[in-house]
Design an enzyme around this catalytic site. Structure first.
Site, mmCIF file in Angstrom:
data_model
loop_
_atom_site.group_PDB
_atom_site.id
_atom_site.type_symbol
_atom_site.label_atom_id
_atom_site.label_comp_id
_atom_site.label_asym_id
_atom_site.label_seq_id
_atom_site.Cartn_x
_atom_site.Cartn_y
_atom_site.Cartn_z
ATOM 1 N N GLU A 202 -33.012 14.719 24.757
ATOM 2 C CA GLU A 202 -33.712 15.636 25.662
ATOM 3 C C GLU A 202 -34.695 14.933 26.582
ATOM 4 O OE1 GLU A 202 -33.072 16.430 22.532
ATOM 5 O OE2 GLU A 202 -32.009 18.335 22.672
ATOM 6 N N HIS A 271 -36.841 26.238 14.640
ATOM 7 C CA HIS A 271 -35.868 26.733 15.616
ATOM 8 C C HIS A 271 -36.208 28.131 16.125
ATOM 9 C CE1 HIS A 271 -33.569 23.389 14.044
ATOM 10 N NE2 HIS A 271 -32.692 23.535 15.012
#
Lengths: 468, 351
Positions: A202, A271
């Site tokens: 990322e 998450h």
């Protein structure tokens, strides 16, 4: 006793699916690990393997059946020594009901505490709120029923057709068709030059996208979820958001960072975080968080065209939900405008993304109790449409801010401060916040439900500010 | 302190597979131009240091003195339209890219006439027109950005090359390797220039980097070729740069150049430099200075005389003094500038 094969879930958020194909027929012998069927959702296709050895005794759901609830028995398997007679006995019993859908009965606090419903119960009520005319849509416009997922895909496809500088990059966006199938079909139409699978890095690919935007391309960077964007947040803030200012206007960064944000279902603390207020804090960024498919489409098109970096926060739970989307050649929703979804006179409810589901449910329940709630979908968090919120509060004199995020320094806190500054004399009650609880998201179903806000919480807060 | 020897002075230093060829051909004009531009950086930085001492420049100020041959040599290897991006030690890069010394000095002083109108400062200046994309204050962050510039070139199908500079300290950052992976995977036309000046702030490369003597090898796991270059010699830099640029233009990028160089001054102006000896610095200055080397070559070959070089020095001092004067008399940005350039096409303020 024959063994029931149940409709499996492909993901924590799946509720129903299509039984696409049977790979076996009644009478076939099967062994653990054999693929017996294929199931599909709008997101993915998966093979169903049996875990039992035996003979397929009966197929209960025909191939091609749509919307089969997770947990429904789809076949019976006869174990060694069992025969068709056992089947008859099994079938004589009452048909097993699909698992009870845990009702999100908003008014019922006990329900919340006592039951441990499946997370898949986070089903929004159908958005039947067409009471308010949308000023963005010309009257008489034809509507298409479309999921948020399809709307996002269409927005990207339309903008990619329109402008060759637009491309999409991220993990699994191309050949896999998107981890959540949002980029489905884009690779086929636009090819690998413009639909780019990245390594799972990322920080690196975000910086690379920002560099490409500095050079004038218009990247759409998909984060599988915004939880992973924390690895890249330095590039988003220090490089994308600040360069225009630091360069005295010489360099700009036309980029969209999009992906699922906030709580999904049963994926625990790492998450499930909502990053809305993190990004909304930063000058130089624009932040949008749509609820409906129409807004998802119109706002994503606006975000792609925007010459500034835009954070586009999606709700995984809403991906599969359908809404009316105007059938217009070029439907663009301007960034920075909230939308009144339901008009009311007694209290204003303002929130974004999945929280809109709670607000709409709550408004319905409040109406039954004689309280008229105005529901505002903020849609854009930076810039915030302060004017629309203030105008509403001047009418209702009360505000409840609703979000799934944590309370501290959240969007709700910002709304409360803004009302102090802009509508203090019009408030008949303190602004109240309904938020996720101030805890990391727990995994256990009952705890997760407790950690998230509900329509009941919104009703309670609305009644409190109405002194009812 | 054997480790601090520059590559060119040590026969023991390992270089890449590519053998060093004989002295590269530079025309007399190019030799003079290189000398002139390196001297420009030197004098500019000395003046910046002086203005900093007078309180006219604030915050951080990282001087490039000692490293001039790296950026000048590289710039000579590039073509119109190529891009460069670097860290916060960026004044030399901006001058090399052709930005106006006045607007750089005014930016250092936080003035309206600065290239970012006083809003960026020493570490944050840009000139897309000259191919210069910053000026980045976060160690290593410019590396994926530089690869992004290269990606855009490849996407557009032009044959431009992006030169991405970073220090040997930044070479330990994770995002550098994320970028190496993508750059190699996609054959991006990017030259990664590691300016190994041997000290990451106060930490010597041998204390911070495994394999400190072979940073050019840091891309080997990704199949990225690299070589070590004497970064104190502008001709060697130029030759290596031209080779790397040609490979990138031929679709054979990326490429790594490890420039063995040395900064004479502290990490920033507020660095007491206790991590190295005065002798070490003095030895580098007297034996390996890039400008002295160029000067000796010019005089030795007869392309310049003491007088002609003096004339160049005078001109440069004039330009630098003019820049410094402008930076001092220019006004501060108007207070209205506080709210400009946050967004392209200003949006309604959030509250």
């Amino acid at each position: 006793m024959p063994v029931e094969v149940l409709m499996p879930a492909l993901s924590p958020t799946m509720e129903t699916g299509k039984l696409a194909k049977w790979m076996v027929k009644e009478g076939d012998s099967i062994a653990a690990g054999d693929v017996i069927a294929e199931i599909e959702t709008d997101k993915a296709t998966m093979e169903v393997e049996t875990v039992d050895d035996g003979v397929v005794g009966r197929i209960l759901i025909d191939a091609g059946a749509e919307d089969v609830p997770v947990g429904t028995p789809i076949a019976l398997v006869l174990s060694e020594g069992e025969s068709a007679d056992d089947l008859a006995a099994e079938c004589a019993k009452p048909a097993p009901a699909p698992p009870a859908k845990p009702a999100e009965e908003a008014g019922d606090k006990a329900d919340k505490k006592d039951k441990a419903p499946k997370a898949a119960a986070r089903t929004p009520a159908p958005a039947a709120m067409s009471a308010v005319k949308d000023p963005d849509i010309p009257s008489g416009t034809e509507m298409t029923d479309m999921t948020v997922r399809e709307a996002l895909r269409d927005a990207m496809a339309e903008e990619m057709r329109r402008d060759g500088d637009v491309f999409v990059m991220g993990e699994e966006v191309a050949e896999y068709q998107g981890a959540y199938k949002v980029t489905q079909g884009l690779l086929e139409e636009f090819g690998a030059r413009r639909v780019i699978d990245t390594p799972i890095t990322e920080h690196g690919f975000t910086g690379l996208g920002v560099g490409a935007a500095f050079a004038g391309l218009k990247p759409i960077v998909e984060f599988m979820t915004f939880n992973f964007a924390m690895q890249a947040i330095d590039q988003i803030i220090n490089s994308a958001a600040k360069t225009h200012y630091m360069s005295g206007g010489l360099v700009n960064c036309p980029i969209v960072f999009r992906g699922a944000n906030g709580a999904a279902a049963r994926v625990a603390a790492q998450h499930s975080q909502n990053f809305a207020s993190w990004y909304a804090h930063v000058p130089g960024l624009k932040v949008v968080a749509p609820y409906s498919a129409a807004d998802a489409k119109g706002l994503l098109k606006a975000a792609i065209r925007d010459p500034n970096p835009v954070i586009f926060l999606e709700s995984e739970i809403l991906y599969g939900h359908s809404f009316d989307v105007p059938r217009l050649d070029d439907y663009v929703v301007p960034i920075g405008k909230a939308k009144i979804l339901r008009e009311g006179t007694d209290v204003t409810l303002a929130g974004y993304s999945y929280a809109v589901v709670y607000m709409l449910e709550a408004a319905e329940l409040l109406a039954e109790q004689g309280i008229s709630a105005e529901v505002i979908d903020l849609r854009s968090l930076r810039p915030l449409d302060v004017e629309t919120i203030v105008a509403s509060v001047k009418k209702t004199n009360r505000l409840v801010a609703v979000e799934e995020s944590w309370p501290v320094c959240g969007i709700g806190a910002e709304l409360a401060a803004l009302m102090m500054e802009h509508a203090f004399d019009h408030l008949d009650a303190p602004v109240m916040r309904v938020t996720g609880r101030d805890v990391p998201m727990p995994y256990a179903a009952n705890l997760e439900k407790l950690a998230l806000p509900s329509a009941a919480d919104v009703v309670e807060a609305a009644k409190a500010v109405c002194y009812r | 302190m054997a480790a601090s020897k520059p590559a060119g002075k040590s026969s023991a230093v390992k270089t890449s597979k590519r053998s060093k060829k004989s002295a590269p051909v530079m025309t007399p004009e190019e030799e003079l131009s290189a000398y002139r531009e390196m001297l420009m950086i030197r004098r500019f930085e000395e003046k910046a240091g002086q203005l900093y001492g007078m309180g006219l420049i604030g915050g951080f100020c990282h001087l490039y003195i000692g490293q001039e041959a790296v950026v000048i040599g590289m710039q000579m290897a590039l073509e119109e339209g190529d891009q460069l991006v670097t860290s916060y030690r960026d004044h030399g890069h901006m001058l090399a890219a052709g930005m106006d010394p006045k607007e750089i000095m005014a930016e250092l002083a936080g003035k309206q006439g600065g290239s970012s109108r006083g809003k960026g400062g020493s570490m944050h200046m840009f000139s897309p027109e000259k191919g210069f994309y910053g000026g980045h204050g976060i160690v290593g962050a410019q590396v994926p950005l530089g690869a992004g510039l290269a990606f855009a070139n490849q996407y557009r199908g032009n044959d431009r090359v992006s030169v991405t500079y970073f220090g040997e300290g930044a070479a330990n950052q994770g995002q550098v390797y994320e970028t190496f992976n993508m750059a190699a995977l996609w054959n991006l036309p990017v030259i990664f220039v590691i300016e190994n000046n041997r000290y990451a702030m106060g930490t010597s490369v041998t204390r911070a980097a495994a394999g400190a003597e072979e940073l050019f090898n840091r891309g080997s796991a990704y199949g990225i070729q690299g070589e070590q270059v004497n970064g104190m010699n502008v001709r060697e830099v130029r030759e290596a740069g031209a080779r790397a640029a040609a490979l990138c233009r031929a679709g054979k990028g990326p490429y790594i150049l490890e420039m063995r160089t040395y900064r004479y001054r502290g990490h920033s102006m507020s660095d007491p430099a206790k991590y190295r000896t005065r002798e070490e610095v003095q030895k580098m200055r007297s034996e390996s200075d890039p400008i002295d080397q160029a000067r000796e070559w010019l005089l030795g070959s007869g392309y310049a005389t003491e007088d002609s070089l003096k004339q160049i020095d005078k001109e440069i001092r004039g330009i630098v003094n003019e820049a410094a004067e402008f930076a001092q008399i220019d006004r501060e940005p108007d207070s209205s500038e506080l709210y400009t350039d946050i967004y392209v096409e200003e949006t309604a303020h959030a509250g």
